[in-house]
Scaffold this active site. Structure first.
Site, mmCIF file in Angstrom:
data_model
loop_
_atom_site.group_PDB
_atom_site.id
_atom_site.type_symbol
_atom_site.label_atom_id
_atom_site.label_comp_id
_atom_site.label_asym_id
_atom_site.label_seq_id
_atom_site.Cartn_x
_atom_site.Cartn_y
_atom_site.Cartn_z
ATOM 1 N N GLN A 16 61.769 -87.277 -22.050
ATOM 2 C CA GLN A 16 61.807 -86.581 -20.759
ATOM 3 C C GLN A 16 62.694 -87.347 -19.770
ATOM 4 O O GLN A 16 63.461 -86.753 -19.012
ATOM 5 C CB GLN A 16 60.383 -86.460 -20.212
ATOM 6 C CG GLN A 16 60.284 -85.897 -18.816
ATOM 7 C CD GLN A 16 58.861 -85.530 -18.469
ATOM 8 O OE1 GLN A 16 58.375 -84.467 -18.805
ATOM 9 N NE2 GLN A 16 58.160 -86.436 -17.802
ATOM 10 N N LYS A 48 56.524 -93.636 -20.778
ATOM 11 C CA LYS A 48 55.651 -92.973 -21.747
ATOM 12 C C LYS A 48 56.324 -91.705 -22.294
ATOM 13 O O LYS A 48 56.186 -91.375 -23.463
ATOM 14 C CB LYS A 48 54.330 -92.650 -21.039
ATOM 15 C CG LYS A 48 53.541 -91.501 -21.574
ATOM 16 C CD LYS A 48 52.576 -91.957 -22.602
ATOM 17 C CE LYS A 48 51.715 -90.894 -23.215
ATOM 18 N NZ LYS A 48 51.855 -89.536 -22.800
ATOM 19 N N GLY A 67 48.950 -83.676 -12.623
ATOM 20 C CA GLY A 67 47.564 -83.914 -12.219
ATOM 21 C C GLY A 67 46.740 -84.533 -13.329
ATOM 22 O O GLY A 67 47.285 -85.082 -14.283
ATOM 23 N N ALA A 68 45.400 -84.429 -13.183
ATOM 24 C CA ALA A 68 44.459 -85.167 -14.054
ATOM 25 C C ALA A 68 44.918 -86.633 -14.076
ATOM 26 O O ALA A 68 45.183 -87.201 -15.125
ATOM 27 C CB ALA A 68 44.380 -84.555 -15.450
ATOM 28 N N LEU A 69 45.011 -87.174 -12.870
ATOM 29 C CA LEU A 69 45.688 -88.458 -12.686
ATOM 30 C C LEU A 69 44.898 -89.627 -13.268
ATOM 31 O O LEU A 69 43.676 -89.614 -13.303
ATOM 32 C CB LEU A 69 45.940 -88.697 -11.190
ATOM 33 C CG LEU A 69 46.782 -87.629 -10.497
ATOM 34 C CD1 LEU A 69 46.996 -88.000 -9.020
ATOM 35 C CD2 LEU A 69 48.130 -87.437 -11.179
ATOM 36 N N SER A 128 46.818 -87.763 -19.625
ATOM 37 C CA SER A 128 45.815 -86.807 -19.129
ATOM 38 C C SER A 128 45.093 -86.150 -20.293
ATOM 39 O O SER A 128 43.940 -85.740 -20.170
ATOM 40 C CB SER A 128 46.501 -85.734 -18.286
ATOM 41 O OG SER A 128 47.222 -86.333 -17.236
ATOM 42 N N HIS A 133 49.793 -92.736 -13.773
ATOM 43 C CA HIS A 133 50.405 -92.057 -12.629
ATOM 44 C C HIS A 133 50.387 -92.966 -11.396
ATOM 45 O O HIS A 133 51.358 -93.026 -10.647
ATOM 46 C CB HIS A 133 49.624 -90.778 -12.287
ATOM 47 C CG HIS A 133 49.604 -89.748 -13.371
ATOM 48 N ND1 HIS A 133 48.468 -89.442 -14.087
ATOM 49 C CD2 HIS A 133 50.583 -88.943 -13.859
ATOM 50 C CE1 HIS A 133 48.744 -88.478 -14.954
ATOM 51 N NE2 HIS A 133 50.019 -88.160 -14.848
ATOM 52 N N GLY A 179 57.698 -92.029 -15.864
ATOM 53 C CA GLY A 179 57.118 -92.993 -16.794
ATOM 54 C C GLY A 179 57.871 -93.070 -18.116
ATOM 55 O O GLY A 179 58.278 -92.051 -18.671
#
Ligand code: AMP
Length: 285
Positions: free
Chosen positions: A157, A153, A33-35, A190, A39, A151
């Site tokens: 991950q 970014k 969230g906090a898109l 975010s 995103h 992503g």
């Protein structure tokens, strides 16, 4: 656009919605969230591939090694839903913690990440990737997508999730989307909203340091020297850098020379204003 909080509702609706379509038509975009535009680029990539888009918003507690980072993590569910509606996302899944980790159900599983989890983020955030793998596996089981969008970014991950998919045999194709940056080069995150106005001005220095590393690599400077200079440049600019690693893009192990791997990446984590920022750039390959 449908919004679901319960996994059972998500699953039964996905069945109905997808009746007559291939189940691998789902493009899944997991987020916390906090898109922002980064995103949304993932949603657009899934749409461009003709997918039925499912975006999850779940601040996963098990991947936070620092409780204050978890409590300070920005949460903007109404604005997120607006942005996703605007971009034409099909389904939002916004579960509570109990929905993902039902009490009494053991969600633990151990994977040998073959060292991918021991360097960089894995070293500085112990347990982080175990939490990431746990939530991604759980979400993939629930959503059962054909494609998973993540992503660049979060370079490490991506490597962890690629490994997870390989060793668990989950039938999903991982699609990696390039990092979206602000006009001044700061990678969108975010966490950027927590930077002070002065911090926000300094933020792009991380990107400039990566660009400088790339040109040094092209000019034949050795990785150790590039890392040393980059760490010093960040410290001089008022950052507290944790690492500036130059690594084999596949194994994530540090390289001594640029010729050591087909693709070499620079990955950086640095604190600014009490906010931990990460970024990366391909140097060679
Ligand atoms: P997060 O909400 O930070 O967990 O990120 C959710 C997904 O969005 C992850 O796959 C991230 O790599 C991706 N993402 C976050 N920021 C960016 C960005 N600036 N550019 C591209 N993808 C991003």
């Amino acid at each position: 656009m449908y919004i679901f909080q319960k996994a059972a509702d998500l699953r039964s609706q996905l069945k109905t919605i997808l009746r007559g379509r291939r189940s691998n038509a789902i493009g899944f975009i997991p987020t916390m969230g906090a898109l922002h535009e980064g995103h949304l680029a993932l949603i657009r990539a899934a749409q461009a591939d003709g997918c039925y888009t499912v975006c999850s918003i779940f601040v996963n507690p098990t991947q936070f090694n620092d409780p204050s980072d978890l409590s300070k993590y920005p949460r903007t569910p109404e604005k997120d839903a607006e942005l996703l509606a605007e971009v034409g996302c099909d389904v939002i899944f916004m579960p509570e913690v109990e929905e993902i980790y039902p009490p009494g159900v053991n969600q633990d599983f151990e994977i040998d990440f073959e060292g991918l989890d021991l360097v960089m983020e894995g070293f500085f955030r112990p347990g982080h990737f175990k939490g990431v793998a746990q939530v991604v596996k759980r979400l993939l089981d629930l959503v059962d997508p054909g494609k998973l969008y993540m992503g660049q970014k979060d370079f490490q991950q991506v490597a962890i999730v690629r490994h997870l998919i390989r060793v668990t045999g989950v039938p999903v194709q991982l699609v990696v989307v390039p990092t979206v940056r602000e006009a001044d080069g700061l990678a969108m995150s975010s966490r950027n909203v927590r930077l002070s106005p002065e911090g926000r001005i300094k933020g792009p220095i991380i990107y400039q340091t990566l660009l400088a590393a790339k040109s040094m690599a092209t000019n034949g400077t050795l990785p150790a020297e590039i890392s040393r200079e980059a760490m010093a440049a960040l410290s001089d600019a008022g950052f507290e850098p944790e690492y500036f690693e130059i690594a084999d893009a596949e194994t994530l192990q540090p390289v001594q020379t640029m010729q050591e791997a087909p693709e070499v990446v620079a990955c950086v984590a640095a604190w600014l204003d009490g906010v931990r920022l990460i970024d990366n750039m391909t140097l060679i390959g």
